[in-house]
Design a protein around this motif. Sequence first.
Motif, PDB file in Angstrom:
ATOM      1  N   UNK A   1      -2.755  -5.135   9.215  1.00 46.61           N
ATOM      2  CA  UNK A   1      -2.886  -6.428   9.895  1.00 46.61           C
ATOM      3  C   UNK A   1      -1.980  -7.532   9.386  1.00 46.61           C
ATOM      4  N   UNK A   2      -1.557  -7.466   8.149  1.00 43.13           N
ATOM      5  CA  UNK A   2      -0.810  -8.560   7.535  1.00 43.13           C
ATOM      6  C   UNK A   2       0.627  -8.118   7.289  1.00 43.13           C
ATOM      7  N   UNK A   3       1.567  -9.027   7.526  1.00 41.03           N
ATOM      8  CA  UNK A   3       2.950  -8.716   7.201  1.00 41.03           C
ATOM      9  C   UNK A   3       3.108  -8.774   5.690  1.00 41.03           C
ATOM     10  N   UNK A   4       3.553  -7.685   5.115  1.00 41.69           N
ATOM     11  CA  UNK A   4       3.682  -7.609   3.664  1.00 41.69           C
ATOM     12  C   UNK A   4       4.886  -8.402   3.178  1.00 41.69           C
ATOM     13  N   UNK A   5       4.709  -9.081   2.068  1.00 40.20           N
ATOM     14  CA  UNK A   5       5.774  -9.887   1.465  1.00 40.20           C
ATOM     15  C   UNK A   5       6.802  -8.973   0.792  1.00 40.20           C
ATOM     16  N   UNK A   6       8.004  -9.499   0.520  1.00 41.49           N
ATOM     17  CA  UNK A   6       9.016  -8.707  -0.182  1.00 41.49           C
ATOM     18  C   UNK A   6       8.580  -8.270  -1.581  1.00 41.49           C
ATOM     19  N   UNK A   7       7.712  -9.063  -2.215  1.00 35.90           N
ATOM     20  CA  UNK A   7       7.188  -8.704  -3.533  1.00 35.90           C
ATOM     21  C   UNK A   7       5.673  -8.719  -3.473  1.00 35.90           C
ATOM     22  N   UNK A   8       5.057  -7.643  -3.956  1.00 41.84           N
ATOM     23  CA  UNK A   8       3.601  -7.525  -3.975  1.00 41.84           C
ATOM     24  C   UNK A   8       3.173  -7.293  -5.415  1.00 41.84           C
ATOM     25  N   UNK A   9       2.181  -8.073  -5.863  1.00 40.06           N
ATOM     26  CA  UNK A   9       1.631  -7.892  -7.201  1.00 40.06           C
ATOM     27  C   UNK A   9       0.164  -7.517  -7.045  1.00 40.06           C
ATOM     28  N   UNK A  10      -0.170  -6.287  -7.453  1.00 46.08           N
ATOM     29  CA  UNK A  10      -1.559  -5.820  -7.440  1.00 46.08           C
ATOM     30  C   UNK A  10      -2.145  -6.074  -8.819  1.00 46.08           C
ATOM     31  N   UNK A  11      -3.170  -6.915  -8.887  1.00 48.71           N
ATOM     32  CA  UNK A  11      -3.826  -7.189 -10.163  1.00 48.71           C
ATOM     33  C   UNK A  11      -5.127  -6.387 -10.136  1.00 48.71           C
ATOM     34  N   UNK A  12      -5.117  -5.276 -10.844  1.00 46.29           N
ATOM     35  CA  UNK A  12      -6.247  -4.347 -10.779  1.00 46.29           C
ATOM     36  C   UNK A  12      -6.461  -3.671 -12.120  1.00 46.29           C
ATOM     37  N   UNK A  13      -7.635  -3.115 -12.289  1.00 44.29           N
ATOM     38  CA  UNK A  13      -7.980  -2.445 -13.535  1.00 44.29           C
ATOM     39  C   UNK A  13      -7.825  -0.932 -13.441  1.00 44.29           C
ATOM     40  N   UNK A  14      -7.602  -0.412 -12.242  1.00 45.37           N
ATOM     41  CA  UNK A  14      -7.480   1.037 -12.075  1.00 45.37           C
ATOM     42  C   UNK A  14      -6.186   1.376 -11.328  1.00 45.37           C
ATOM     43  N   UNK A  15      -5.034   1.149 -11.954  1.00 43.66           N
ATOM     44  CA  UNK A  15      -3.768   1.334 -11.246  1.00 43.66           C
ATOM     45  C   UNK A  15      -3.550   2.752 -10.723  1.00 43.66           C
ATOM     46  N   UNK A  16      -4.077   3.730 -11.428  1.00 44.74           N
ATOM     47  CA  UNK A  16      -3.855   5.120 -11.012  1.00 44.74           C
ATOM     48  C   UNK A  16      -4.493   5.432  -9.654  1.00 44.74           C
TER      49      UNK A  16
END
Length: 161
Positions: A111-126
Amino acid sequence: ARMQKLQTKEYLPVTEQSVMFILNAIEKSRTDGDFERKVERLASYVDYCTRHVIPFEIIINIRTFGTQPYIHLATGVGKIQYQKSLELLAQISEKNAKIPFENILQSIESKVQLAPTIVLITHEPERFHAFHRKWAKRREVIIDSASEGGGETGNHGKSTK
């Protein structure tokens, strides 16, 4: 000239370098302060973007009412965006109802146009490498799990376009 008035072209802020911050508000094992560390981390990113005039948006998997069932602060830049961001971060709590992070990522993707840079702040990256691999083909994706245990930024697969 035909309209008998002066017209000016207005340009949108540069979105070539905009950043989308996606915060996973769900804690892994209810570690004391985990939620607060993630929010502090996001606040430091927001501060950096504001000081360097980089447009950014924020998405958090906390349930809200409205057109989108999660928190979404639309892309903006400057002091007003900074103030909106800090007000938003001050209002959220670990007690708010949360939506599974995978659902949010799927919704964003469709639904959303993704930005050129995305930062996922998460505790389970895998758990989110499938999204990372798919998105990293066309944009820079950074997975930040530094809020866990005071480690370094988890640029697990920091990718470039």
